[in-house]
Every structure is written in C-alpha cells, then in structure tokens.
Write a protein that holds these residues in place. Sequence first.
Motif, PDB file in Angstrom:
ATOM      1  N   ARG A  40       0.839  -1.213   0.000  1.00 15.12           N
ATOM      2  CA  ARG A  40       0.000   0.000   0.000  1.00 15.12           C
ATOM      3  C   ARG A  40       0.870   1.257   0.000  1.00 15.12           C
ATOM      4  O   ARG A  40       0.607   2.208  -0.744  1.00 15.12           O
ATOM      5  N   GLU A  41       1.896   1.278   0.819  1.00 14.33           N
ATOM      6  CA  GLU A  41       2.795   2.424   0.868  1.00 14.33           C
ATOM      7  C   GLU A  41       3.519   2.605  -0.469  1.00 14.33           C
ATOM      8  O   GLU A  41       3.712   3.731  -0.937  1.00 14.33           O
ATOM      9  N   LEU A  42       3.887   1.489  -1.081  1.00 14.29           N
ATOM     10  CA  LEU A  42       4.562   1.553  -2.376  1.00 14.29           C
ATOM     11  C   LEU A  42       3.641   2.163  -3.434  1.00 14.29           C
ATOM     12  O   LEU A  42       4.054   3.032  -4.207  1.00 14.29           O
ATOM     13  N   PHE A  43       2.352   1.726  -3.438  1.00 16.89           N
ATOM     14  CA  PHE A  43       1.389   2.301  -4.385  1.00 16.89           C
ATOM     15  C   PHE A  43       1.182   3.792  -4.103  1.00 16.89           C
ATOM     16  O   PHE A  43       1.120   4.604  -5.028  1.00 16.89           O
ATOM     17  N   ALA A  44       1.073   4.165  -2.811  1.00 18.15           N
ATOM     18  CA  ALA A  44       0.872   5.573  -2.454  1.00 18.15           C
ATOM     19  C   ALA A  44       2.069   6.418  -2.882  1.00 18.15           C
ATOM     20  O   ALA A  44       1.912   7.501  -3.448  1.00 18.15           O
ATOM     21  N   VAL A  45       3.272   5.918  -2.631  1.00 21.65           N
ATOM     22  CA  VAL A  45       4.478   6.652  -3.013  1.00 21.65           C
ATOM     23  C   VAL A  45       4.571   6.772  -4.532  1.00 21.65           C
ATOM     24  O   VAL A  45       4.914   7.826  -5.068  1.00 21.65           O
ATOM     25  N   THR A  46       4.244   5.699  -5.229  1.00 19.63           N
ATOM     26  CA  THR A  46       4.277   5.733  -6.700  1.00 19.63           C
ATOM     27  C   THR A  46       3.272   6.754  -7.230  1.00 19.63           C
ATOM     28  O   THR A  46       3.579   7.526  -8.145  1.00 19.63           O
ATOM     29  N   ASP A  47       2.064   6.784  -6.637  1.00 20.53           N
ATOM     30  CA  ASP A  47       1.038   7.734  -7.058  1.00 20.53           C
ATOM     31  C   ASP A  47       1.502   9.172  -6.812  1.00 20.53           C
ATOM     32  O   ASP A  47       1.367  10.036  -7.689  1.00 20.53           O
ATOM     33  N   ARG A  48       2.074   9.429  -5.632  1.00 22.40           N
ATOM     34  CA  ARG A  48       2.582  10.776  -5.336  1.00 22.40           C
ATOM     35  C   ARG A  48       3.704  11.161  -6.294  1.00 22.40           C
ATOM     36  O   ARG A  48       3.783  12.299  -6.756  1.00 22.40           O
ATOM     37  N   ALA A  49       4.557  10.219  -6.611  1.00 20.09           N
ATOM     38  CA  ALA A  49       5.655  10.502  -7.543  1.00 20.09           C
ATOM     39  C   ALA A  49       5.122  10.830  -8.933  1.00 20.09           C
ATOM     40  O   ALA A  49       5.603  11.764  -9.590  1.00 20.09           O
ATOM     41  N   GLU A  50       4.111  10.081  -9.390  1.00 17.87           N
ATOM     42  CA  GLU A  50       3.527  10.359 -10.715  1.00 17.87           C
ATOM     43  C   GLU A  50       2.855  11.719 -10.728  1.00 17.87           C
ATOM     44  O   GLU A  50       2.981  12.475 -11.695  1.00 17.87           O
ATOM     45  N   ARG A  51       2.114  12.055  -9.637  1.00 15.04           N
ATOM     46  CA  ARG A  51       1.471  13.370  -9.574  1.00 15.04           C
ATOM     47  C   ARG A  51       2.518  14.477  -9.518  1.00 15.04           C
ATOM     48  O   ARG A  51       2.347  15.530 -10.130  1.00 15.04           O
ATOM     49  N   ALA A  52       3.600  14.244  -8.802  1.00 18.62           N
ATOM     50  CA  ALA A  52       4.669  15.240  -8.727  1.00 18.62           C
ATOM     51  C   ALA A  52       5.315  15.452 -10.096  1.00 18.62           C
ATOM     52  O   ALA A  52       5.621  16.590 -10.483  1.00 18.62           O
ATOM     53  N   GLU A  53       5.514  14.363 -10.840  1.00 17.34           N
ATOM     54  CA  GLU A  53       6.079  14.489 -12.188  1.00 17.34           C
ATOM     55  C   GLU A  53       5.139  15.274 -13.096  1.00 17.34           C
ATOM     56  O   GLU A  53       5.578  16.128 -13.869  1.00 17.34           O
ATOM     57  N   ALA A  54       3.821  14.988 -12.991  1.00 15.21           N
ATOM     58  CA  ALA A  54       2.849  15.724 -13.812  1.00 15.21           C
ATOM     59  C   ALA A  54       2.833  17.201 -13.428  1.00 15.21           C
ATOM     60  O   ALA A  54       2.806  18.078 -14.302  1.00 15.21           O
ATOM     61  N   ALA A  55       2.862  17.474 -12.121  1.00 16.93           N
ATOM     62  CA  ALA A  55       2.870  18.872 -11.668  1.00 16.93           C
ATOM     63  C   ALA A  55       4.154  19.567 -12.116  1.00 16.93           C
ATOM     64  O   ALA A  55       4.124  20.735 -12.525  1.00 16.93           O
ATOM     65  N   THR A  56       5.263  18.858 -12.063  1.00 21.38           N
ATOM     66  CA  THR A  56       6.533  19.435 -12.498  1.00 21.38           C
ATOM     67  C   THR A  56       6.485  19.772 -13.984  1.00 21.38           C
ATOM     68  O   THR A  56       6.949  20.839 -14.403  1.00 21.38           O
ATOM     69  N   ALA A  57       5.911  18.888 -14.773  1.00 20.66           N
ATOM     70  CA  ALA A  57       5.796  19.151 -16.211  1.00 20.66           C
ATOM     71  C   ALA A  57       4.904  20.368 -16.458  1.00 20.66           C
ATOM     72  O   ALA A  57       5.227  21.235 -17.289  1.00 20.66           O
ATOM     73  N   GLU A  58       3.787  20.454 -15.715  1.00 13.94           N
ATOM     74  CA  GLU A  58       2.870  21.576 -15.883  1.00 13.94           C
ATOM     75  C   GLU A  58       3.542  22.885 -15.461  1.00 13.94           C
ATOM     76  O   GLU A  58       3.443  23.896 -16.150  1.00 13.94           O
ATOM     77  N   VAL A  59       4.245  22.853 -14.339  1.00 14.97           N
ATOM     78  CA  VAL A  59       4.943  24.044 -13.876  1.00 14.97           C
ATOM     79  C   VAL A  59       6.032  24.441 -14.884  1.00 14.97           C
ATOM     80  O   VAL A  59       6.252  25.627 -15.141  1.00 14.97           O
ATOM     81  N   GLY A  60       6.677  23.448 -15.473  1.00 16.14           N
ATOM     82  CA  GLY A  60       7.686  23.740 -16.492  1.00 16.14           C
ATOM     83  C   GLY A  60       7.086  24.463 -17.686  1.00 16.14           C
ATOM     84  O   GLY A  60       7.684  25.417 -18.211  1.00 16.14           O
ATOM     85  N   GLU A  61       5.895  24.024 -18.122  1.00 15.13           N
ATOM     86  CA  GLU A  61       5.228  24.691 -19.244  1.00 15.13           C
ATOM     87  C   GLU A  61       4.843  26.112 -18.872  1.00 15.13           C
ATOM     88  O   GLU A  61       5.016  27.048 -19.668  1.00 15.13           O
ATOM     89  N   ILE A  62       4.302  26.277 -17.654  1.00 16.12           N
ATOM     90  CA  ILE A  62       3.911  27.616 -17.204  1.00 16.12           C
ATOM     91  C   ILE A  62       5.131  28.518 -17.118  1.00 16.12           C
ATOM     92  O   ILE A  62       5.098  29.679 -17.537  1.00 16.12           O
ATOM     93  N   LEU A  63       6.209  27.992 -16.583  1.00 16.65           N
ATOM     94  CA  LEU A  63       7.431  28.768 -16.453  1.00 16.65           C
ATOM     95  C   LEU A  63       7.980  29.157 -17.827  1.00 16.65           C
ATOM     96  O   LEU A  63       8.419  30.291 -18.028  1.00 16.65           O
ATOM     97  N   THR A  64       7.922  28.240 -18.776  1.00 21.39           N
ATOM     98  CA  THR A  64       8.380  28.555 -20.135  1.00 21.39           C
ATOM     99  C   THR A  64       7.551  29.689 -20.720  1.00 21.39           C
ATOM    100  O   THR A  64       8.103  30.631 -21.313  1.00 21.39           O
TER     101      THR A  64
END
Length: 177
Positions: A40-64
């Motif tokens: 369960r912790e592994l799935f939660a961490v994986t989900d948070r990591a995927e959301r963080a990657e998506a947010a990072t990509a979105e922030v990168g586009e906004i910053l650009t």
Amino acid sequence: MIRIRTTSRLRRLERDAEQARTRAREVQAQADAAWRRHVRELFAVTDRAERAEAATAEVGEILTGAVEELSAAQQELLLKDIEIRRLREELEGESLEGRSLTVLLHYGEPHTVYASREDAYADTATHGTSPTAVWVPSGERPAAASKWRCEAFIYNAASNGFRRAYMPAPKPVGEAA
C-alpha cells in the motif's frame, strides 16, 4: 545409542510441534500484514511521484510561457526606453521658442490641450462637433459665449511659459484712450 520413546514424551513433542505451528501461523500473519502495508505504501508513493512528475511538467510549461512573456515585455520596455530617450534628446535639442499648443475651450474653460490645431480639429468629433466644420475666428466675443473654441498659445522664452497667439485688441478704459 538407543532412545526409548514414551507416550508422554510423544505428547510433549506433539504439543511443542503444535505450538511451533501456531507460532509460525502468527508470524506468517504478521509478515503478510507487513507485506500488505508495504505494498500500500509503495502504491501511495508511486502515485505521489507520478502526480509530482505531472505537476513538475505543468509548472515547467507555465514557467516557459512566463519566461517568453517576460522576454517580450523586456523587449517592449527596451524599445519604449529607447523612444523616450530619443524624444528627450529631441526635446532638449530644440528650442521651445515659437512652438505652439492649441487648447480646446468649452464655454471658456480649458478642456483639452493639443500639440497642433489640426489635432484639435480632428479630435473635436469626440465632443460632438464635426471635424470638417468651418472654424471661424471668435472675434471680440468672450470665450464663454462659444460652446467649443480653439485657442493657440505660443511659447514665450521671456516668461518661460506660453501666451496667447492672438491677443485681443485692448479696449480703452472708460472709452478714454
């Protein structure tokens, strides 16, 4: 060496074996619970990591986009700064002597100041007067007698200010001139 097995010893061995199996089942249940928590912790961490990657990509586009807008704004600011410098140099390089301004009067009260009479005439449409109307000199009528009236002012270096371009003829005081 020969060992004799008695029933009491066999019962004790069976009891010990049963206790060992029970203890093994308890340990296995604890291990299974720990494994489930880990998964369960592994799935939660994986989900948070995927959301963080998506947010990072979105922030990168906004910053650009923000960097591009900032660059465009800086370019525009630089061009305006250059234009301001040019206008200042032009203003400082020329004498104001003889330059004129046109003031649009509304019933004798100053309304708008223009760089030239043509600009004043062109802008009168916004005030309800046709820009192609025939503008005639106001003559001796007071400025308050006209709804809209243009007056020219010329820079006077002696007074460091502007004066009327067309001064009305002075009237004698009490007709005794």
